[in-house]
Design an enzyme around this catalytic site. Structure first.
Site, mmCIF file in Angstrom:
data_model
loop_
_atom_site.group_PDB
_atom_site.id
_atom_site.type_symbol
_atom_site.label_atom_id
_atom_site.label_comp_id
_atom_site.label_asym_id
_atom_site.label_seq_id
_atom_site.Cartn_x
_atom_site.Cartn_y
_atom_site.Cartn_z
ATOM 1 N N LYS A 36 0.814 -1.205 -0.021
ATOM 2 C CA LYS A 36 -0.187 -0.155 0.027
ATOM 3 C C LYS A 36 0.824 1.319 0.072
ATOM 4 C CE LYS A 36 -0.205 -0.396 5.029
ATOM 5 N NZ LYS A 36 -1.291 -1.105 6.142
ATOM 6 N N TYR A 254 15.465 30.349 8.460
ATOM 7 C CA TYR A 254 14.002 31.034 8.582
ATOM 8 C C TYR A 254 14.111 30.926 10.250
ATOM 9 C CZ TYR A 254 11.934 30.687 3.923
ATOM 10 O OH TYR A 254 11.604 30.696 2.767
HETATM 11 C C1 PLP Z 1 -0.431 -2.114 6.630
HETATM 12 C C2 PLP Z 1 -0.991 -3.267 7.183
HETATM 13 C C3 PLP Z 1 -0.066 -4.273 7.210
HETATM 14 C C4 PLP Z 1 1.510 -4.319 7.343
HETATM 15 O O1 PLP Z 1 2.016 -3.900 8.377
HETATM 16 P P1 PLP Z 1 3.531 -3.781 8.850
HETATM 17 O O2 PLP Z 1 3.591 -3.264 10.267
HETATM 18 O O3 PLP Z 1 3.896 -2.695 7.852
HETATM 19 O O4 PLP Z 1 4.153 -5.012 8.472
HETATM 20 C C5 PLP Z 1 -0.775 -5.615 7.631
HETATM 21 N N1 PLP Z 1 -1.935 -5.812 7.609
HETATM 22 C C6 PLP Z 1 -2.884 -4.772 7.722
HETATM 23 C C7 PLP Z 1 -4.337 -4.925 7.926
HETATM 24 C C8 PLP Z 1 -2.312 -3.606 7.478
HETATM 25 O O5 PLP Z 1 -3.290 -2.345 7.403
#
Ligand code: PLP
Length: 378
Positions: A36, A254
């Site tokens: 994702k 800044y």
């Molecule tokens: C993002 C996510 C993962 C992966 O999690 P990590 O901590 O990056 O390994 C797994 N399951 C779900 C439902 C998620 O939203």
């Protein structure tokens, strides 16, 4: 031509090695790739095929749009969409052969009704303590009482998500694990999936049939407080645009938040908060020039940041010298700690203005020559 752009190097060989490491750790369970948010900012078009070559066949994204993009890259993969399926999304889910993660009864009904006889693949998410997505206790009871609502669904797995698997002492993980095991006994049998990256490494969390690591694939330490078992994947090298000598008492940047107490040399890098190098790293972050640490001084601005290089030998700063903001001596987790956040946010924030280089594993960052000049720039 590298010019004045910073270089983001993504080591695909390290991602493949991390996938293999997770597979060894997961004791026979299938290892999905969570990709994702553009593979946590690293580029899903490059990362997903790398994971496929490493053996991954199941992938998870958050949004329908990400699923459609991933389908264009991987024709054969099983693609789960974590955020569920909206009323007007049934047609594109079917067209692109995406598997929704059904998070509530209304989504289960929607996807079953869309099936019209054919068996529709689906993941079913059970909330065991995140209080975010997934069937709650009331919905689970309703489903157990009317199992016909799952007819027409080809359940790929029941999944749940752990809230604190990265915390060794937190009893919530054991409570979630027990709730999950209990919840699925009342439902038709199917594969099970619980562990995220820290869950894969947490004793007491069963790998079940499918584990879902994301961050560990990309080098974030899944077991904070212990040595990182994953290989570093990312490095960020910024060319030094200018070095200036400023007199004692001069201020930098800044807000004039930093005043030098003696004559100092200040180097300017083409990386700012618009590139995901967070403004809260002002005065706390560190760059490396070769083996020399150079503190970030003054405010990180939109396009630039400044480092104090007074202690660094002149020769190391001569163009085309590079300062490393993320690398072997400055991990994603280090930057996250300095920013008061987690490696996930550092990775997903990485901006679009970097020149991106993908190492396919033939050259790994571990074997690349150590030099302050970027070895892959030209
Ligand atoms: C993002 C996510 C993962 C992966 O999690 P990590 O901590 O990056 O390994 C797994 N399951 C779900 C439902 C998620 O939203």
């Amino acid at each position: 031509m590298t010019g004045h752009a910073a270089i983001l190097t993504v080591d695909l060989g390290a991602i493949a090695a991390n996938y293999a490491r997770l597979r060894a750790e997961a004791a026979g369970a299938e290892v999905a790739g969570v990709v994702k948010a553009d593979a946590y900012g690293l580029g899903v078009a490059e990362v997903a095929p790398c994971l496929w070559r490493a053996g991954a066949r199941t992938f998870f994204v958050a949004h329908l749009s990400e699923g459609i993009g991933l389908r264009a890259v991987l024709a054969e993969a099983r693609i789960g969409v974590l955020n569920g399926i909206a009323e007007d999304e049934v047609a594109p889910f079917r067209e692109h052969r995406l598997t929704p993660v059904l998070n509530q009864l209304s989504e289960i009904d929607r996807w079953r009704e869309a099936a019209g006889g054919s068996r529709q693949p689906a993941f079913i998410h059970i909330d065991t303590g995140m209080s975010r997505l997934g069937l709650d206790d009331g919905e689970l009871a309703a489903l157990a009482a009317q199992p016909g609502r799952l007819d027409g669904l080809d359940i790929q797995a029941y999944l749940s998500h752990l809230a604190v698997a990265d915390e060794a002492e937190n009893p919530l993980t054991a409570a979630q694990t027990a709730r999950f095991a209990d919840a699925v006994t009342a439902l038709p049998a199917a594969a099970l999936s619980l562990a995220n990256s820290p869950g894969v490494f947490r004793a007491g969390v069963r790998p079940y049939d499918l584990v879902r690591p994301g961050s560990a694939l990309y080098g974030v330490n899944p077991i904070p407080g212990r040595g990182n078992p994953m290989r570093q994947v990312v490095r960020l090298d910024a060319p030094i645009l200018q070095v200036r000598t400023v007199p004692a008492g001069a201020t930098v940047g800044y807000g004039a938040t930093h005043a030098v107490t003696r004559e100092s040399r200040i180097a300017t890098l083409p990386v700012g908060y618009a590139d995901g190098y967070m403004r809260c790293l002002s005065g706390t972050g560190t760059a490396m020039i070769g083996d020399h640490p150079a503190p970030i001084v003054g405010r990180v601005s939109m396009d630039l940041l400044t480092i104090d290089v007074t202690a660094i030998p002149e020769a190391a700063l001569r163009p085309p010298a590079y300062a490393t903001l993320i690398g072997p001596h400055r991990t994603v987790d280090d930057v996250a700690r300095e920013a008061g956040t987690i490696g996930y946010e550092v990775l997903t924030g990485l901006g679009s203005r970097y020149k991106r280089i993908y190492l396919d594993g033939a050259v790994s960052s571990a074997t690349a020559p150590r030099t302050t000049m970027h070895p892959w720039g030209s």
